[in-house]
Write a protein that holds these residues in place. Structure first.
Motif, PDB file in Angstrom:
ATOM      1  N   LYS A  77     -16.646  27.352  49.312  1.00  0.00           N
ATOM      2  CA  LYS A  77     -16.936  25.951  48.973  1.00  0.00           C
ATOM      3  C   LYS A  77     -18.284  25.842  48.243  1.00  0.00           C
ATOM      4  N   ALA A  78     -19.265  26.558  48.772  1.00  0.00           N
ATOM      5  CA  ALA A  78     -20.591  26.521  48.130  1.00  0.00           C
ATOM      6  C   ALA A  78     -20.497  27.019  46.686  1.00  0.00           C
ATOM      7  N   LEU A  79     -19.678  28.029  46.477  1.00  0.00           N
ATOM      8  CA  LEU A  79     -19.499  28.551  45.115  1.00  0.00           C
ATOM      9  C   LEU A  79     -18.822  27.508  44.226  1.00  0.00           C
ATOM     10  N   LEU A  80     -17.693  26.961  44.703  1.00  0.00           N
ATOM     11  CA  LEU A  80     -16.920  26.030  43.868  1.00  0.00           C
ATOM     12  C   LEU A  80     -17.651  24.703  43.639  1.00  0.00           C
ATOM     13  N   ASP A  81     -18.529  24.337  44.550  1.00  0.00           N
ATOM     14  CA  ASP A  81     -19.327  23.111  44.356  1.00  0.00           C
ATOM     15  C   ASP A  81     -20.255  23.237  43.153  1.00  0.00           C
ATOM     16  N   ARG A  82     -20.715  24.474  42.882  1.00  0.00           N
ATOM     17  CA  ARG A  82     -21.636  24.624  41.742  1.00  0.00           C
ATOM     18  C   ARG A  82     -20.961  25.246  40.529  1.00  0.00           C
ATOM     19  N   ASN A  83     -19.796  25.841  40.725  1.00  0.00           N
ATOM     20  CA  ASN A  83     -19.106  26.500  39.617  1.00  0.00           C
ATOM     21  C   ASN A  83     -17.601  26.431  39.873  1.00  0.00           C
ATOM     22  N   ALA A  84     -16.942  25.513  39.173  1.00  0.00           N
ATOM     23  CA  ALA A  84     -15.503  25.325  39.418  1.00  0.00           C
ATOM     24  C   ALA A  84     -14.644  26.333  38.645  1.00  0.00           C
TER      25      ALA A  84
ATOM     26  N   VAL B  95      -7.893  40.945  48.644  1.00  0.00           N
ATOM     27  CA  VAL B  95      -7.120  40.528  47.472  1.00  0.00           C
ATOM     28  C   VAL B  95      -6.629  39.092  47.621  1.00  0.00           C
ATOM     29  N   GLN B  96      -6.014  38.798  48.770  1.00  0.00           N
ATOM     30  CA  GLN B  96      -5.482  37.446  48.982  1.00  0.00           C
ATOM     31  C   GLN B  96      -6.601  36.411  49.081  1.00  0.00           C
ATOM     32  N   ILE B  97      -7.724  36.830  49.629  1.00  0.00           N
ATOM     33  CA  ILE B  97      -8.845  35.879  49.782  1.00  0.00           C
ATOM     34  C   ILE B  97      -9.369  35.483  48.396  1.00  0.00           C
ATOM     35  N   ILE B  98      -9.481  36.468  47.528  1.00  0.00           N
ATOM     36  CA  ILE B  98      -9.950  36.166  46.161  1.00  0.00           C
ATOM     37  C   ILE B  98      -8.908  35.287  45.445  1.00  0.00           C
ATOM     38  N   GLU B  99      -7.634  35.618  45.653  1.00  0.00           N
ATOM     39  CA  GLU B  99      -6.559  34.784  45.068  1.00  0.00           C
ATOM     40  C   GLU B  99      -6.639  33.346  45.577  1.00  0.00           C
ATOM     41  N   ALA B 100      -6.950  33.201  46.851  1.00  0.00           N
ATOM     42  CA  ALA B 100      -7.044  31.856  47.443  1.00  0.00           C
ATOM     43  C   ALA B 100      -8.149  31.048  46.779  1.00  0.00           C
ATOM     44  N   VAL B 101      -9.285  31.693  46.540  1.00  0.00           N
ATOM     45  CA  VAL B 101     -10.404  30.977  45.904  1.00  0.00           C
ATOM     46  C   VAL B 101     -10.045  30.636  44.452  1.00  0.00           C
ATOM     47  N   GLN B 102      -9.362  31.571  43.781  1.00  0.00           N
ATOM     48  CA  GLN B 102      -8.940  31.301  42.390  1.00  0.00           C
ATOM     49  C   GLN B 102      -7.966  30.123  42.351  1.00  0.00           C
ATOM     50  N   LEU B 103      -7.034  30.115  43.310  1.00  0.00           N
ATOM     51  CA  LEU B 103      -6.055  29.020  43.368  1.00  0.00           C
ATOM     52  C   LEU B 103      -6.759  27.683  43.636  1.00  0.00           C
ATOM     53  N   ALA B 104      -7.679  27.692  44.587  1.00  0.00           N
ATOM     54  CA  ALA B 104      -8.423  26.463  44.903  1.00  0.00           C
ATOM     55  C   ALA B 104      -9.214  25.998  43.683  1.00  0.00           C
ATOM     56  N   ALA B 105      -9.804  26.953  42.965  1.00  0.00           N
ATOM     57  CA  ALA B 105     -10.590  26.595  41.769  1.00  0.00           C
ATOM     58  C   ALA B 105      -9.693  25.924  40.729  1.00  0.00           C
ATOM     59  N   ARG B 106      -8.492  26.475  40.535  1.00  0.00           N
ATOM     60  CA  ARG B 106      -7.558  25.878  39.568  1.00  0.00           C
ATOM     61  C   ARG B 106      -7.187  24.462  39.991  1.00  0.00           C
ATOM     62  N   ARG B 107      -6.948  24.288  41.290  1.00  0.00           N
ATOM     63  CA  ARG B 107      -6.574  22.963  41.805  1.00  0.00           C
ATOM     64  C   ARG B 107      -7.733  21.963  41.673  1.00  0.00           C
ATOM     65  N   ILE B 108      -8.931  22.443  41.936  1.00  0.00           N
ATOM     66  CA  ILE B 108     -10.097  21.541  41.826  1.00  0.00           C
ATOM     67  C   ILE B 108     -10.293  21.138  40.364  1.00  0.00           C
ATOM     68  N   ARG B 109     -10.121  22.096  39.455  1.00  0.00           N
ATOM     69  CA  ARG B 109     -10.272  21.770  38.014  1.00  0.00           C
ATOM     70  C   ARG B 109      -9.202  20.774  37.584  1.00  0.00           C
ATOM     71  N   ALA B 110      -7.970  21.024  38.056  1.00  0.00           N
ATOM     72  CA  ALA B 110      -6.864  20.122  37.686  1.00  0.00           C
ATOM     73  C   ALA B 110      -7.102  18.724  38.236  1.00  0.00           C
ATOM     74  N   LYS B 111      -7.622  18.675  39.447  1.00  0.00           N
ATOM     75  CA  LYS B 111      -7.898  17.384  40.097  1.00  0.00           C
ATOM     76  C   LYS B 111      -8.974  16.630  39.318  1.00  0.00           C
ATOM     77  N   LYS B 112      -9.993  17.378  38.897  1.00  0.00           N
ATOM     78  CA  LYS B 112     -11.074  16.745  38.138  1.00  0.00           C
ATOM     79  C   LYS B 112     -10.565  16.229  36.800  1.00  0.00           C
ATOM     80  N   LYS B 113      -9.675  17.035  36.199  1.00  0.00           N
ATOM     81  CA  LYS B 113      -9.157  16.707  34.868  1.00  0.00           C
ATOM     82  C   LYS B 113      -8.290  15.451  34.901  1.00  0.00           C
ATOM     83  N   THR B 114      -7.402  15.404  35.885  1.00  0.00           N
ATOM     84  CA  THR B 114      -6.464  14.279  35.930  1.00  0.00           C
ATOM     85  C   THR B 114      -6.989  13.118  36.756  1.00  0.00           C
ATOM     86  N   GLY B 115      -8.021  13.405  37.545  1.00  0.00           N
ATOM     87  CA  GLY B 115      -8.577  12.366  38.408  1.00  0.00           C
ATOM     88  C   GLY B 115      -7.740  12.162  39.650  1.00  0.00           C
ATOM     89  N   LYS B 116      -6.669  12.902  39.770  1.00  0.00           N
ATOM     90  CA  LYS B 116      -5.869  12.834  41.002  1.00  0.00           C
ATOM     91  C   LYS B 116      -5.331  14.229  41.303  1.00  0.00           C
TER      92      LYS B 116
END
Lengths: 292, 170
Positions: free
Chosen positions: B109-116, B138-159
């Motif tokens: 979370k601390a990482l994604l808060d400053r770098n999405a 491997v799965q943990i890194i994938e999880a963070v990558q997936l969350a990052a994609r979702r956070i970017r998408a959420k920011k982009k669409t606003g929902k």
């Protein structure tokens, strides 16, 4: 359970305020930076803890080519700083990046790392190699010590109560200078078994000035002067580099370390010194495995 | 000694002992998601966010935490409404015994808060102090990558936009 006599924790907002408490003998006060050492080994005879985190000493500034770093700056801030990354071939950045883990780097402060050096401490090695200066303030004066003077003894032992390290200054890095740092650990963020920092100034292939510092062999970092001497003023060659690295491994002073034998550390020193010199004096591309 | 700190957005006034660590204090107050592992800052299971930065709570004396803002994983989501990172960890199979997961999620979370848009190396570096002995990383890194994609998408669409774990990196 220690710290049984602790009465107060204060959070001064000025350096003078912190020094006033620390120098009052009645207070039996101790300065706390990141505080890791106290969490590990809480002292018994302390009545007051003086937390330094609200002092205006958390900064990284570039002034006339020199880098000024406040003593309460966390190591993590060195890693995220473009100024640090761009200074002296990134040697401070590389050192900071490899101190502990991200979680540790958010707590460890620059001042704490300098004042309480352990055999595995990292910044002291690079500070000595770069000829840094350390600013110490007490009730009556501000002193500036060279890293050479500062690390001649364990600083926590010679600093009087009421003295506070406030800043470290790294001098301007010459255009013809090169610097590199290598650290050997068993795992990514383990304590170093040995590390070497070399800073040199060149004209073409001629080594004009050089400082070789080895850390992790004794509690304090050490200059390897005989090896420096045979390189100073000479044209770099593989034979000279081999000779200097052999000499460095012979000259190295060592204390007992449960993790590795004396022979292993000397061999490591030879390999690391040779690898760095091949890289920054002979401009060879040295693969990472060759440095271990 | 009395200190005042904010835990999960709630101001708390608590009595602490001299040598008590922040980890001990949080667990005493009932925040059991903060785990005791090595006790020496090596494993990361006691990770909390302190003023937004991930730190080992076992390395902090509670008496020095006065005025700090502490976030534990309890503040991130609920079973009914989990945080994006929590759903991503579940969907990618990044959780096995779960002991390291609170710390992993807070460090991420601390990482994604400053770098999405972190690179794989940046994720590895951000999680370098959090050890997992079950899943591998491997799965943990994938999880963070997936969350990052979702956070970017959420920011982009606003929902919130539904992105499955198999959606390619944006």
């Amino acid at each position: 359970m220690k710290l049984t006599e602790l009465q107060r924790v204060s959070y001064p907002e000025t350096v003078a305020g912190a020094i006033a408490i620390l120098s009052d003998e009645k207070c039996r006060a101790v300065a706390v930076g990141g505080g890791i050492t106290f969490a590990f080994t809480p002292p018994n005879n302390v009545e007051e803890m003086v937390c330094l985190r609200r002092l205006p000493l958390n900064y990284i500034k570039k002034q006339g080519g020199a880098i000024h770093i406040g003593s309460t700056t966390p190591i993590a801030d060195l890693v995220s700083s473009g100024v640090i990354k761009g200074y002296a071939d990134g040697i401070i950045w590389e050192t900071a990046r490899r101190i502990g883990s991200t979680l540790n780097r958010n707590l460890i402060t620059v001042g704490g790392n300098l004042v309480q050096p352990f055999i595995w401490s990292d910044l002291s090695t690079v500070a000595l190699a770069l000829g840094a200066r350390i600013i110490i303030q007490d009730k009556s004066k501000i002193r500036e010590l060279s890293a050479e003077e500062f690390f001649s003894l364990v600083p926590a032992k010679f600093l009087k109560p009421g003295s506070l390290v406030t800043e470290i200054i790294f001098p301007p890095f010459a255009k013809n200078a090169r610097a590199a740092y290598e650290k050997f650990t068993l795992t990514e963020f383990d304590y170093a078994i040995l590390k070497v920092a070399i800073v040199l100034a060149r004209t073409g292939k001629v080594c004009r000035e050089i400082t070789i510092v080895v850390g992790g062999a004794t509690v304090l970092p050490q200059r390897i002067r005989e090896a420096e001497e045979i390189l100073r003023g000479k044209t770099g060659s593989q034979i000279l580099v081999n000779e200097a690295s052999e000499l460095a491994s012979e000259e190295l002073k060592l204390v007992r370390d449960i993790r590795s034998s004396e022979k292993y550390k000397r061999d490591l020193c030879r390999v690391q010194v040779r690898g760095i010199l091949e890289k920054i004096l002979l401009d060879q591309k040295v693969p990472e495995w060759k440095l271990f | 000694m009395e200190i005042v700190l904010t835990i999960n957005e709630k101001e708390s006034r608590v009595e602490v002992l001299g040598a008590e660590t922040l980890l001990d204090l949080l667990r005493r107050l009932g925040y059991k998601s903060v785990k005791f592992g090595c006790g020496e800052g090596a494993c990361g299971v006691c990770t909390v966010l302190m003023d937004g930065r991930p730190v080992n709570s076992c390395l902090i004396l509670a008496v020095t935490a006065d005025g700090r803002d502490i976030i534990t994983v309890d503040d991130l989501g609920t079973i009914q409404k989990p945080h994006i990172l929590q759903t991503s960890f579940v969907e990618t199979g990044a959780v096995q015994c779960g002991f390291c997961t609170p710390g992993m999620i807070l460090a991420a979370k601390a990482l994604l808060d400053r770098n999405a848009s972190p690179s794989e190396d940046e994720i590895k570096e951000a999680l370098d102090g959090n050890l997992c002995r079950c899943t591998g990383y491997v799965q943990i890194i994938e999880a963070v990558q997936l969350a990052a994609r979702r956070i970017r998408a959420k920011k982009k669409t606003g929902k919130k936009k539904v992105i499955s774990k198999n959606t390619k990196k944006a």
